[in-house]
Design an enzyme around this catalytic site. Sequence first.
Site, short mmCIF file in Angstrom:
data_model
loop_
_atom_site.label_atom_id
_atom_site.label_comp_id
_atom_site.label_asym_id
_atom_site.label_seq_id
_atom_site.Cartn_x
_atom_site.Cartn_y
_atom_site.Cartn_z
N VAL A 59 39.25 49.87 46.00
CA VAL A 59 37.73 49.41 45.88
C VAL A 59 37.10 50.38 47.11
O VAL A 59 36.00 50.29 46.52
CB VAL A 59 38.57 47.95 46.59
CG1 VAL A 59 37.38 47.14 47.14
CG2 VAL A 59 39.31 47.32 46.05
N LEU A 69 36.82 43.86 40.65
CA LEU A 69 37.44 45.35 39.70
C LEU A 69 38.26 45.50 39.20
O LEU A 69 39.28 45.45 39.87
CB LEU A 69 37.16 46.60 40.42
CG LEU A 69 36.17 46.30 41.72
CD1 LEU A 69 36.04 47.98 42.51
CD2 LEU A 69 34.58 46.70 40.79
N CYS A 76 46.97 43.43 41.98
CA CYS A 76 46.10 41.91 42.03
C CYS A 76 46.65 40.65 41.98
O CYS A 76 46.78 40.11 43.10
CB CYS A 76 45.05 42.03 42.25
SG CYS A 76 43.95 43.33 42.85
N GLU A 78 41.25 47.50 37.41
CA GLU A 78 41.57 49.42 37.26
C GLU A 78 41.62 49.70 36.45
O GLU A 78 42.28 49.91 35.51
CB GLU A 78 43.21 49.26 38.27
CG GLU A 78 43.80 49.20 39.88
CD GLU A 78 45.18 49.61 40.95
OE1 GLU A 78 44.74 49.32 41.49
OE2 GLU A 78 45.09 50.80 39.92
N ASN A 132 40.94 35.39 39.84
CA ASN A 132 42.79 35.85 38.88
C ASN A 132 43.77 35.07 38.48
O ASN A 132 44.48 35.38 37.50
CB ASN A 132 43.60 36.48 40.33
CG ASN A 132 42.48 38.27 39.95
OD1 ASN A 132 41.27 38.20 39.62
ND2 ASN A 132 42.46 39.24 40.74
#
Length: 439
Positions: free
Chosen positions: A22, A159, A266, A161, A214
Amino acid sequence: MTFTATNNPSPSTVAVIGVGYVGLTTAACLAHLGNRVLAVDVDAAKVERMAQGIPPILEAGLGDLMREGIHSGRLSFTTDSEAASSAADFVFLCVPTPQGADGAADLRFVEQASAQIAPHLKPGAVVVTKSTVPVGSAGKVVAALGRSDTAVVSNPEFLREGNAVHDWLHPDRVVIGSEDRTAGERLARLYEPLGAPIIITDPASSETIKYACNAFLAAKVSFVNAIAKLCSAVGADSVDVIRGMSYDRRIGADHLAPGPGWGGSCFPKDTSALIRIAEDHDYDFALLREVVAANQAQFDFVAEQVRRAAGGDLEGATVAAWGLTFKAGTDDLRDSPALSVIQRIRAQGATVQAFDPTRPAGSNGHLAGLGVQLFEDPYGCCDGASALVVLTEWPEFRGYDLSRAASVMTRRAVVDTRNMLQPAVARAAGLTYVGMGRT
Ligand code: UDX
C-alpha cells in the site's frame, strides 16, 4: 483527461511511513501526480533496493512508476522518518495492522509511527491513516500524536493485490474521513487529478466503509462457492449459472468465481476484525461469522475432493499442486487458500509436490513447516502423483500439456478448484476431471 505530473497546479510534499504494497503504491502514484514524496521504511536494505528503482513486490507497473519518480527527483526513499515528517504537508501512515490473536487489528505499529513523527510534524500537517484500522482508531492516533495543531484523517485503501497501481490511479471512489473538514478537503485536493468521486465523511464512517466492503466481497465469494456446490448437487453447470447471475448489474461479474476459498493479507484479517469490532459494540455479526466458517469449510471441502480423486486414501499418496499464491497476479503467500488446502492434505499423510510460476523459495516463511516439495516445472511436480489439484488461477496453467502431466501420474485425476481448465480437454488427456460445480 489523463493527468501528467507537470500540470499539477499545487504539488505537495508527502511522507509515506511504511513501504509495503500500500505504502509503495501510494508513494509512487503520488509522485506520478507531481508531488514530492519521501517514502520511509525501517528496513535499510529494502530502502536501498527501492532507491535503485527495484520494487520488493510483484505489482504490474510499479517498477516503472518508481523509476519515473526517482529520475524526476520527486520520489526518494529513506529510513529517516524525522527528516521526512518534518518536511511534509501530509504524512501517510501505511504501516501494517496485523490481526491480533484475539481477532482484533493490532495498532502497535500505527501508534509507534505516530509517536515517532509527532515531535517533527509541521504545524498544520495532515496525518493520513491509510492502513486498515478498526472503527474508532482516529482518536487513538490523535492521542499518540499528542498535538493540537495537526489533523488526523482516515483514507482507507481499496487496492487489489496484483492490480494495486491500476486501482490506485483509477479508483471507483476516494473515501476520506475527517472531523476537521478543512483537512479533509485539503487531502481531497491531492486526489482531484484522478477525477474519481470523492466521499468526505467522518472517521468512523470512513473506517467502516473499508471493513464493510471487504466483508461484503468475502461474503460474495463464499456465496458463489456455495452456489457451485449446489450446482453439483442439482446437476447444474456452475459456469453457466454464474454467467447468468453476472449479467444482473446488481450482482456483477467481479468476485463471483468459485475457488478453494478466499485468503490473502486482507479478507481474513478484515473479516475477523469486523466481527470483533461488532462484538466490542454488543452486536453479534452472525452473518459474517457464517461467511468465515463457510470459508474454512471450503478448505475442508477441497481437501476432501482431492482425497476422493486420489482414490480415497491420502496416506502415503503423492498429490501434485499447481499454484501456491493466494491468487494469480501476485507473489503473495500470506493466508493463501492454497496453503490452507495443502495443510489439510499433508495432515492426511500425503506428500505434496508443488509448482508456482512465482517460484517461491522453499525457505519462504509461509511455506516453512508445511513440508511442500517445490518443483521448477509443472510436469516434474506431477511425477508419481495420484491427483493433481489446481489451486491458483495462473492463466499459463490453461496452456500446459495435460497429457504430459497425466503420463507421469499414477492415478489420473485433476481437481480444478478455479474452474480454469476445459473438462473435455482434461478428459481427452486421460484425466478424470473434478471441477467446482461443473457438469
Ligand atoms: C482485497 C480487496 O479486493 C481490496 O479492495 C482491498 O483493498 C484488499 O483486499 P486482495 O486481498 O488483493 O484485495 O484480494 P482479492 O482480489 O479481493 O481476492 C481475495 C481472495 O478472494 C483471494 O484469495 C481470491 O483468490 C479470492 N477470490 C476473489 C475468489 O475466490 N473468487 C473471486 O471471484 C475473487
